[in-house]
Scaffold this active site. Structure first.
Site, short mmCIF file in Angstrom:
data_model
loop_
_atom_site.label_atom_id
_atom_site.label_comp_id
_atom_site.label_asym_id
_atom_site.label_seq_id
_atom_site.Cartn_x
_atom_site.Cartn_y
_atom_site.Cartn_z
CB VAL B 99 32.86 -13.64 11.68
CG1 VAL B 99 31.36 -13.72 11.41
CG2 VAL B 99 33.14 -13.75 13.18
CB CYS B 100 31.60 -13.46 7.43
SG CYS B 100 30.54 -12.97 6.08
CB SER B 101 34.49 -13.04 3.41
OG SER B 101 34.23 -11.74 3.86
#
Lengths: 217, 217
Positions: B99-101
Site C-alpha cells: 500500500v502507498c510508498s
C-alpha cells in the site's frame, strides 16, 4: 491545537478508530489522542491489534471534539464509564461524534433523545430503546445538537472528512482526502444491506456471531 | 489458517496498515499478524499511534501473504531488513502486496523489475529508479509475479478486498465489504491529483513537508 479525543474500550473495531484518526491526525492544527478508563493497552475485537491510551477519561474534561468508535465491545462499554463521561464532556465539545455501534454509547448518554441517528446496520434496531430514531443514512449531522453519527466501520472515514472540514475549512479537508487518496474503487458493490445479495447478507451475519463468540470465548 | 503478515517500521502511516488489517482480519480463515525487526511497539508517522509486533521478521519465513504499508518512514526502511526479508519470503507467498510508498520496499526487493506498479502519487516518480513502471491506477495486480501494489493510504482497503477474494472466494469478500459497510460516500471529490484543484494539491504538498519535518524533527 484542536483537541480530538477517541475513547477506547475492550473489543473496539480497529478501522472505526483508525479511519477517523488518520483523517483528523492529518488535518492541520488538529491533535488526536486515545483515552480510556486507564492509561495503557486496549485490545480490539479480533484480539490481534492493540492501541494505547495516553490519558484517563476522568482527566479529559474539555475536548474540542470526540469520536466514539464501535465494535462488539460496545455492549459491555454501555455499563462502563463512557456514557456518563460523554454526557459531561458533550457540554464542552464543538462536535461529539460516533462511528458504527458507538452511536449506542451516545444514545445511552442521552445525546440522541428524539433525534435521527445512524449506526452499524446490525444494531439500528437497538437505537429506539435509547430514544433515538434510526435512519439508513451513512452520516447524520445534527448541527443544533453538535452531534454526528456514522454508519458501520468504514463510514467513519466519510464522517471524519466532514468533521475535518467543520474543524478547519473545505480546502484543508479536501487536501487530507487527496493525501490519503480517498478516491474509492471497491472491487465489488455489496457495501450496504440494500446492495448485498441474500447470500452475502447471510455470510456477514455469520461473522457477527463469530465475532461475539470470539470476544466472549 | 491463512497467515497474513504486515511488517511494521518506524514512521508507517496507520490507515495503510489498518485498512487491510480490518478487511483481512474479518475474512474467515485468515489470521493477521504484525511483525517487525524486534517484537514490541512501533510508532506511526504522526507519532501519536503505536502498534505492537508479535514476531520478528527473521522468525517469519513462510507467510501465505504479505501486506507492506507505506509512510514517511519508508525512506529509512529501505536501508533496513525489510527488502531482503521480502525477497526471501516472496518465494513462499501466495501474494505479496503493498500500500502507498510500501511499493518502494517491494521494488527495492526486486519484486517489481520491469513491471507495472502503483504507489502514493507523491512517490510514483521514484519507482523507475528501482526498475518499476509507474501507473496512475489504484490497484495493480500482477498474477504471474503474485504481486499487488495499491496507490496511497486508503487504496489499501480496495486492494485488501480483492486480496480477501483471492484468499477465499467472492461471497466471503463481499460479506466483509458489507460488514465494514464499505459503500463510500465521501463529502467531496478530491481524492486523486486529477480530481483535486490546484489549491488542494498545494495544501496537500505542504502536508508532505510537514510530515517529513515531524518525523525527522
Amino acid at each position: 491545537m484542536t483537541d480530538v479525543v477517541i475513547p477506547l474500550y475492550d473489543g473496539f473495531t480497529a478501522l472505526d478508530v483508525v479511519g477517523p484518526y488518520q483523517v483528523l491526525a492529518f488535518t492541520p492544527g488538529v491533535r488526536v489522542r486515545f483515552v480510556g478508563e486507564q492509561v495503557g493497552p486496549v485490545v480490539d475485537d479480533v484480539r490481534s491489534l492493540t492501541l494505547h491510551t495516553s490519558a484517563r477519561l476522568s482527566d479529559v474534561t474539555d475536548p474540542d471534539a470526540v469520536v466514539v468508535p464501535g465494535g462488539p465491545g460496545t455492549e459491555q462499554a454501555l455499563n462502563g464509564p463512557i456514557p456518563l463521561w460523554l454526557k459531561d464532556v458533550h457540554e464542552q465539545t464543538t462536535w461529539t461524534t460516533s462511528v458504527c455501534s458507538g452511536a449506542l454509547l451516545l444514545a445511552a448518554a442521552g445525546l440522541l433523545d428524539g433525534q435521527d441517528a445512524t449506526s452499524h446496520y446490525s444494531v439500528l434496531d437497538v437505537l429506539p430503546m435509547f430514544g433515538a430514531r434510526p435512519t439508513q443514512r451513512r452520516v447524520v449531522e445534527l448541527p443544533d445538537q453538535h452531534v454526528i453519527t456514522a454508519a458501520g466501520v468504514s463510514s467513519g472515514i466519510d464522517m471524519a472528512l466532514r468533521l475535518s472540514e467543520l474543524l478547519t475549512d473545505r480546502t484543508s479537508a479536501q487536501a487530507v482526502q487527496l493525501w490519503v487518496e480517498y478516491d474509492p474503487q471497491p472491487p465489488f458493490d455489496s457495501g450496504s444491506p440494500a446492495k448485498a445479495s441474500a447470500d452475502v447478507r447471510e455470510r456477514a451475519a455469520a461473522y457477527q456471531q463469530e465475532a461475539r463468540t470470539r470476544r466472549t470465548g
